[in-house]
Design an enzyme around this catalytic site. Structure first.
Site, mmCIF file in Angstrom:
data_model
loop_
_atom_site.group_PDB
_atom_site.id
_atom_site.type_symbol
_atom_site.label_atom_id
_atom_site.label_comp_id
_atom_site.label_asym_id
_atom_site.label_seq_id
_atom_site.Cartn_x
_atom_site.Cartn_y
_atom_site.Cartn_z
ATOM 1 N N CYS A 301 -11.326 43.452 -18.360
ATOM 2 C CA CYS A 301 -10.802 42.390 -19.239
ATOM 3 C C CYS A 301 -11.160 41.065 -18.574
ATOM 4 O O CYS A 301 -10.306 40.423 -17.964
ATOM 5 C CB CYS A 301 -9.294 42.535 -19.438
ATOM 6 S SG CYS A 301 -8.771 44.188 -19.977
ATOM 7 N N ALA A 303 -12.542 37.861 -19.370
ATOM 8 C CA ALA A 303 -12.324 36.455 -19.728
ATOM 9 C C ALA A 303 -10.962 35.976 -19.224
ATOM 10 O O ALA A 303 -10.019 36.771 -19.140
ATOM 11 C CB ALA A 303 -12.418 36.298 -21.248
ATOM 12 N N PRO A 304 -10.858 34.695 -18.845
ATOM 13 C CA PRO A 304 -11.855 33.616 -18.976
ATOM 14 C C PRO A 304 -12.904 33.552 -17.874
ATOM 15 O O PRO A 304 -13.803 32.725 -17.947
ATOM 16 C CB PRO A 304 -10.979 32.361 -18.962
ATOM 17 C CG PRO A 304 -9.803 32.734 -18.138
ATOM 18 C CD PRO A 304 -9.543 34.181 -18.426
ATOM 19 N N GLY A 305 -12.792 34.370 -16.802
ATOM 20 C CA GLY A 305 -13.912 34.492 -15.882
ATOM 21 C C GLY A 305 -13.690 34.119 -14.436
ATOM 22 O O GLY A 305 -14.586 34.298 -13.611
ATOM 23 N N GLY A 306 -12.514 33.587 -14.073
ATOM 24 C CA GLY A 306 -12.285 33.179 -12.694
ATOM 25 C C GLY A 306 -12.391 34.324 -11.708
ATOM 26 O O GLY A 306 -13.003 34.181 -10.632
ATOM 27 N N LYS A 307 -11.817 35.482 -12.042
ATOM 28 C CA LYS A 307 -11.844 36.631 -11.124
ATOM 29 C C LYS A 307 -13.254 37.203 -11.013
ATOM 30 O O LYS A 307 -13.678 37.634 -9.927
ATOM 31 C CB LYS A 307 -10.848 37.687 -11.588
ATOM 32 C CG LYS A 307 -9.394 37.221 -11.580
ATOM 33 C CD LYS A 307 -8.463 38.315 -12.063
ATOM 34 C CE LYS A 307 -7.008 37.863 -12.033
ATOM 35 N NZ LYS A 307 -6.729 36.774 -13.011
ATOM 36 N N ASP A 324 -15.010 42.285 -22.430
ATOM 37 C CA ASP A 324 -13.828 41.766 -23.101
ATOM 38 C C ASP A 324 -13.908 42.158 -24.573
ATOM 39 O O ASP A 324 -14.986 42.485 -25.091
ATOM 40 C CB ASP A 324 -13.702 40.256 -22.952
ATOM 41 C CG ASP A 324 -12.234 39.825 -22.905
ATOM 42 O OD1 ASP A 324 -11.732 39.552 -21.801
ATOM 43 O OD2 ASP A 324 -11.585 39.796 -23.969
ATOM 44 N N ARG A 329 -13.864 35.074 -26.472
ATOM 45 C CA ARG A 329 -13.511 35.116 -25.059
ATOM 46 C C ARG A 329 -14.765 35.324 -24.195
ATOM 47 O O ARG A 329 -14.877 34.749 -23.110
ATOM 48 C CB ARG A 329 -12.489 36.232 -24.808
ATOM 49 C CG ARG A 329 -11.138 35.952 -25.450
ATOM 50 C CD ARG A 329 -10.187 37.129 -25.280
ATOM 51 N NE ARG A 329 -9.941 37.443 -23.892
ATOM 52 C CZ ARG A 329 -9.042 36.825 -23.128
ATOM 53 N NH1 ARG A 329 -8.312 35.849 -23.637
ATOM 54 N NH2 ARG A 329 -8.875 37.166 -21.864
ATOM 55 N N CYS A 430 -0.012 38.926 -15.053
ATOM 56 C CA CYS A 430 0.650 37.679 -14.661
ATOM 57 C C CYS A 430 2.046 37.647 -15.278
ATOM 58 O O CYS A 430 2.446 36.661 -15.896
ATOM 59 C CB CYS A 430 -0.171 36.460 -15.064
ATOM 60 S SG CYS A 430 -0.740 36.452 -16.766
#
Length: 506
Positions: A301, A303-307, A324, A329, A430
């Site tokens: 999963c 998006a949004p892509g930081g990880k 995703d 997304r 989260c």
């Protein structure tokens, strides 16, 4: 000489006949209010007195970290961040490791520490009972009045006294009818059944089993049914031994209690942005996944892509598949990669970086991935308390919200099937909800064992999180069974972020 007098402004109530008066709008709940009420009820029961501090942190702007882009002006960016007083997380971890090496007693305690069973079970059971009672009272408001009882309390046993009363009533029907005829009572002919239309309708009566207008009503207590704690499948929990911070990964933070803001990213000579800002707790799931060179990695999963970007910044990955469910997304994810990866089209797109649009529950490359990051959709606790848009607590999305644990368990169970035997994944949310965290891990482990015979081992990351105690506030170990969690805390306002590392055995 003129004197200046103090002027007092008094608020007055408008007397207009409009429908939206100030007192109506003042008490009208929005989506954030609904989320806060739900959290006060749920998390207040789960976390007790500690919820007050978590609540204050969630309602305050969260803290960021800055991840340096290795494909830009790396040295200049690091120097700029250090000049502003930021600290490299890598150096903080090294200091913590040195302290542990100098204190053998700490290592012994951490190595032999047994994970205690958490005490959330009783709290959730009590909360479920309270929620069900509240729902019944809302549907049957007269249940507390004299002469009324709740449906669960109805008794269908017929006593001798009731039978005698029924017999007396039956014997009184005939005299009553005779007396009505003698008094020349006129019957309403419109309510008589005409034989030519048949009498079948008399035998098609259906008893009421729902309330009109509530066909789409879903019990809030349904959310808690996903939380189970009795393990009827093979379960092993062992300490994670191997942890190595990536040599080329540079992430900067401010010390605990320092809420300074980072400068905005700037464009480097290579055309990419200098650093990426993200919630500090979000770096932990991909960091603990420990990706290595030569591995095939899936971000289920993405998006949004930081990880995903963090895993690429380790410079270890040969191939990363970013999946995703929505095209919109994935487009956001593509924009992030284009802004931070040098020579994106020639070196990355379609070769080392592959995009996939699919529901993670339907991916079918079973047994083909070495590592998987499973950062599932959740209630996004901080977002729903501060943003009205795309809020899962919108009244029209109640069914979607209550079915989130089912969605999460389906994604996690399928990702366990996608792992190679011996491969590992990190499941993360989260959310502070035990239902979406330990509850979903339990459900998924049970599902894959029952349906596919897959067993797994939970990796206890207590030793690793102990190295980060100067940066994050972690939940007490007794409150968790399968994972660890960063909890919101004003001096270090990261998270919430729950994460659980699982290795597939068979």
């Amino acid at each position: 000489m003129l004197k200046v007098r103090n002027i007092c402004m008094l608020q007055q109530r408008w007397r207009s006949g409009g429908k939206k008066r100030w007192n109506v709008l003042q008490h009208k709940k929005n989506n954030c209010d609904r989320a806060l009420d739900s959290f006060d009820d749920f998390y207040g029961s789960v976390y007790g007195g500690r919820w007050k501090n978590m609540r204050a942190a969630l309602l305050t702007e969260h803290k960021y970290v800055a991840m340096v882009n290795n494909f830009g002006d790396t040295e200049q960016t690091c120097s700029m961040l250090e000049m502003d007083g930021a600290i490299n997380i890598k150096s903080l971890i090294q200091l913590a490791q040195e302290r542990q090496e100098n204190d053998s007693d700490v290592n012994q305690v951490l190595g032999n520490k047994k994970r205690a069973h958490y005490d959330i079970d009783d709290k959730l059971d009590a909360l479920l009972r309270k929620q069900q009672e509240r729902e019944v009272a809302a549907i049957y408001p007269a249940a507390t009045e004299e002469g009324h009882v709740q449906p669960q309390q109805l008794s269908y046993e017929r006593s001798e006294q009731n039978a005698q009363e029924d017999q007396n009533n039956e014997s009184s029907y005939e005299p009553s009818l005779t007396r009505a005829l003698e008094e020349d009572v006129q019957l309403d002919a419109s309510r008589l059944v005409d034989p030519q239309y048949g009498t079948g309708g008399l035998y098609e009566y259906m008893p009421a089993n729902s309330i009109k207008g509530m066909e789409d009503w879903v019990a809030e207590s349904e959310h808690y049914k996903y939380y189970q704690t009795s393990a009827d499948f093979p379960l092993a929990i062992e300490p994670e031994q191997d942890f190595k911070y990536p040599e080329h990964l540079a992430i900067y933070t401010y010390e605990m209690g320092n809420c300074s803001e980072f400068k905005a990213p700037r464009q480097c000579l290579t055309g990419v942005l200098s650093h990426f800002l993200m919630d500090g707790a979000s770096v932990l799931p991909p960091l603990f996944l420990q990706v290595q060179p030569g591995e095939r990695v899936l971000d289920a999963c993405a998006a949004p892509g930081g990880k995903s970007l963090l895993m690429l910044q380790t410079l270890h990955l040969d191939q990363l598949i970013c999946n995703d469910v929505q095209e919109s997304r994935l487009n956001k994810l593509r924009r992030v990669m284009q802004e931070y990866l040098f020579d994106y089209k020639q070196r990355w797109a379609g070769q080392r970086l592959i995009f996939s649009q699919s529901d993670a529950r339907n991916l079918d490359e079973f047994g083909s991935y070495d590592k998987i990051l499973v950062d599932v959709p959740c209630t996004t606790d901080r977002h729903v308390l501060n943003q009205q848009d795309n809020n899962i607590f919108k009244p029209t999305r109640i069914k979607e919200r209550l079915r989130i644990p089912e969605l999460q368990a389906g994604i996690l169970a399928n990702c366990l099937r996608l792992l190679k035997p011996g491969g590992s994944l990190v499941y993360s949310t989260c959310s502070l909800s035990p239902v979406q965290n330990d509850g979903v891990v339990h459900m998924a482990l049970q599902k894959v064992f029952t349906e596919y015979g897959i067993t797994a081992t939970i990796k206890d990351l207590s030793q690793q999180t102990a190295l980060l105690g100067d940066i994050y506030k972690f939940e007490q170990p007794k409150g968790l069974k399968y994972g660890q969690m960063v909890i919101p805390y004003l001096p270090a306002n990261f998270g919430p972020m729950y994460f659980s590392k699982i290795t597939r055995n068979t």
